[in-house]
Design a protein around this motif. Structure first.
Motif: not given
Length: 485
Positions: A216, A359, A367, A433, A437
């Motif tokens: 990540d 996660y 990913v 998230k 992103d």
């Protein structure tokens, strides 16, 4: 009782008080105090002391995580905040109320870092720990410290790097974002060397958690080949698989359930229990009393809108979409609330037993899909990773090809990257998230305008550095404040 959840036993209480200098609510206070001699003289004498000190790293990070995720979810193109939280989704930067709330999150993150630094500093000095134990404690602390700095740098930009080496210093200058990322990578490389393949207790980081976090971080830094490599290593290990589901309730119970200890797709999560002061507050923040998903009703402080293009364009039949329910609480009959975290037996408003994922395996697959596409273009492996997540979302066997699959024919690279970004948004709703992103990919302005019709003020991209930090840390000045504050 879930492992790692009984944190407030007498030993840990002593550890928390010693490590925080007797103060567990304010890092600005910690910045003004010299480390306590009692920590050196009367603590870190045996393995149980290091167990308690390591557990103390988790305490502030767990307690702030629910609020941190909620705030990030209001920053998105799909989520809205209510009351004082409504200001987050105006995208105009923070008002005084939310500046203070951001300072509280900053303080908790640095409290966790301070506790990690103490373990990293003291473990190698121990005369009772074996070399293997020293490496193990240090690796766990470095993983948690890296994770925390990753949260800090993505939301605040450059920050002071407080380490085991400068732990005695009150005044620490602001480091650049690049320096913070270098530090994060160094911590994770060390953690990767010594973390176990399987955690001795649920909730501890593993080698695979370190590789996932590395993937990540590399994705954030646009080092796509390294991101792909680390993600591939986790996939190839075969340690995780997607939980199969057939209903919305399966999502709530089998992936995010209040009584779950872990699941086959959990890579790393903060653990909570049905206990006052030890529970997850996010289910109460999100739920509405009319849904019956939370036994203390809920604050419905965050919600969505079914007329938002994000939701309108979401394909029916996707079980993840079914987590949203229409509830008109005065904002119109298109208002929707999310029931991802159901908890029928919480002890109070902050006492939910649901763990909070950091996660999960589906995110790791996405990913990998993005990183591999940016390195190699469209590949069958990248497409399969996305399709596994999509199949599961429609209640299908994730490992068996289906009519729901995205197909290679006619698909451009940009279209594939759009699919990955959108699948990740669906999969990780209320996991904190999407906003990160959107910033990382440079799509925030475009998609917030498309889905909410709002332009983002430049100062909204970074949160304000707390005034206490600028006032008490003499190595910093008002010039170190983020733009717009």
């Amino acid at each position: 009782m879930k492992t790692l959840k009984r944190l407030i036993d007498s030993k840990l209480l002593i550890a928390c008080l010693l490590i925080s200098g007797g103060v567990t609510s304010s890092c600005s206070d910690l910045l003004k105090e010299e480390p306590k001699e009692i920590v050196i003289e009367n603590f870190y004498q045996n393995k149980s002391d290091f167990d308690a000190a390591t557990n103390a790293i988790y305490f502030p990070l767990r307690m702030i995580r629910s609020e941190h995720v909620a705030v990030l979810s209001a920053h998105t193109d799909w989520g809205y905040g209510r009351g004082s939280r409504a200001q987050y989704n105006d995208f105009e930067g923070f008002n005084p109320t939310n500046i203070n709330a951001a300072a509280s999150r900053w303080n908790s993150f640095y409290q966790g870092i301070r506790n990690a630094n103490l373990v990293i500093e003291k473990a190698p000095m121990s005369e009772v720990l074996t070399e293997e134990e020293i490496n193990s404690y240090s690796a766990e602390a470095k993983f948690l410290r890296a994770l925390t700095y990753f949260d800090l740098v993505r939301n605040w930009g450059g920050v002071p790097l407080r380490t085991a080496e400068n732990i005695d210093l009150k005044d620490v200058p602001k480091s650049s974002a690049e320096e913070v990322y270098d530090f994060i990578l160094a911590d994770l490389e060390a953690a990767e060397m010594y973390l176990p393949e399987s955690a001795a207790e649920s909730g501890r980081p593993t080698l695979w958690a370190a590789k996932t976090l590395l993937a990540d971080v590399y994705l954030e830094l646009e080092e796509y080949e390294m991101a792909r490599t680390k993600a591939q290593e986790v996939i190839d290990a075969g340690a995780y698989q997607l939980v199969q589901i057939a209903s919305v309730d399966d999502i709530r119970e089998k992936i995010f359930g209040a009584t779950l200890i872990t699941s086959s797709e959990e890579i790393f999560a903060f653990k909570f229990t049905r206990q006052t002061g030890q529970g997850n507050g996010l289910p109460w923040i999100l739920n509405h009393p009319s849904t019956g998903l939370y036994n203390f009703g809920g604050a419905y402080a965050h919600y969505g809108d079914a007329t938002n293009p994000f939701h309108k364009e979401w394909q029916d039949g996707d079980l993840r979409k079914g987590l949203w329910q229409v509830v008109d609480f005065g904002l119109g009959d298109s208002t929707i609330v999310n029931g991802k975290y159901a908890e029928p037996q919480a002890v109070d408003n902050t006492g939910a037993g649901n763990n909070l994922p950091v996660y999960r395996y589906p995110e790791l697959l996405l990913v990998f899909a993005e990183a591999s596409a940016r390195v190699e273009g469209l590949t069958e492996g990248g497409l399969e990773a996305v399709n596994q997540v999509r199949r599961r979302a429609f209640g299908l066997d994730p490992m068996v090809a289906s009519d729901m699959d995205y197909m290679m024919d006619g698909l451009t690279l940009e279209e594939f990257l759009d699919i990955v970004l959108q699948e990740k948004a669906y999969e990780t709703q209320f996991e904190g998230k999407r906003w990160l992103d959107l910033k990382r990919t440079g799509r925030a302005e475009e998609l917030v305008m498309k889905n909410k019709g709002i332009s983002i003020a430049e100062r909204h991209y970074l949160w304000p550095i707390p005034l206490d930090e600028l006032n008490f840390n003499e190595a910093m000045s008002p010039a170190d404040q983020n733009p717009g504050y």
